[in-house]
Design an enzyme around this catalytic site. Structure first.
Site, PDB file in Angstrom:
ATOM      1  CE  LYS A 118      -2.207  -9.186   0.320  1.00  0.00           C
ATOM      2  NZ  LYS A 118      -0.156  -8.506   0.843  1.00  0.00           N
ATOM      3  CG  ASP A 148      -2.702  -3.876  -0.599  1.00  0.00           C
ATOM      4  OD1 ASP A 148      -3.129  -3.340   0.245  1.00  0.00           O
ATOM      5  OD2 ASP A 148      -2.138  -4.149  -1.223  1.00  0.00           O
TER       6      ASP A 148
END
Ligand code: SF4
Length: 242
Positions: free
Chosen positions: A134, A152
């Protein structure tokens, strides 16, 4: 496992491939100001900000980095202090021990493998200690080189509600999204979902009546309470200038 929103996407509203373009266009008009909320002035500051943002808010990170970035300007600076000093400097972001260890580890690799520069590809970024997929995706995208789609909590929730994925795992969700979203939109797409999630599509109380993609969303019925066979009106005119 975080709460799933897959089951909310019950109403058939057409193929994902047919809906993705209008979804992106409408959200882009609605949230023309959507961008990363972290404040940074160069790639190193971007990397450190994203590393610090785990398990805390962007506002909190910005508060800490305002001072931090005056003291630490190059990778060498993070290595020139004792771990305890750096821990004190990032304490307010939480998980300060792990974050300090990761930052110093990343600074070391930056210096010894990348000539002190932050690399631009996800594969290279993943070689930095403490940098997971991420973080690597966020940094690469902000450096103008998106190679994936950042997933997310907001991106996960909205992708599930919009029926763009039936997956729960962020890696699998990203796999679905990169097949669907045009590559040119990989960088801005997560920002659009994040801002729509913050402003309209709240986890507990989404404002479907005010949502510009309600007619394209298979989860809208759950919240508007339409009877079976009922239709959702065309979306309101996108609000501008917010
Ligand atoms: S606010 Fe409602 S209609 Fe809009 S994306 Fe979220 S669940 Fe779908």
């Amino acid at each position: 496992m975080p709460r799933s929103f897959v089951q909310e996407a019950r109403r058939p509203v057409g193929r994902r491939r047919d809906r993705i373009r209008p979804i992106i266009e409408r959200l882009a008009e609605e949230h023309a100001d959507a961008k990363i909320a972290l404040e940074f002035g160069n790639p190193l500051e971007l990397l450190i900000s994203v590393m610090l943002s785990a398990q805390t808010t962007d506002v909190n990170v910005n508060r800490v980095t305002k001072t931090l970035f005056r003291k630490y300007r190059r990778p060498e600076d993070y290595l020139a202090v004792a771990r305890e000093e750096l821990e004190q400097d990032v304490y307010a972001t939480g998980f300060f021990r792990q974050k300090s260890k990761s930052i110093q580890g990343a600074a070391h690799v930056l210096l010894h493998e990348f000539g002190g520069e932050v690399p631009h590809t996800v594969d290279e970024l993943l070689r930095l200690p403490g940098v997971a997929r991420k973080t690597a995706n966020v940094v690469a995208a902000e450096l103008g080189n998106p190679q994936g789609i950042v997933v997310d909590t907001h991106v996960r929730r909205l992708s599930q509600r919009l029926g763009l994925t039936r997956q729960e795992d962020p890696v699998k969700i990203e796999r679905d999204l990169v097949k669907l979203v045009p590559r040119a939109d990989w960088g801005r797409f997560p920002h659009l979902l994040i801002w729509h999630g913050r402003r309209i599509c709240d986890a507990r109380r989404p404002l479907c009546e005010a949502c510009v993609v309600a007619d394209l969303c298979p989860a809208a019925r759950v919240w508007t309470g339409l009877p079976p066979g009922g239709t959702i009106e065309a979306p309101p005119t996108p609000r501008r200038g917010r």
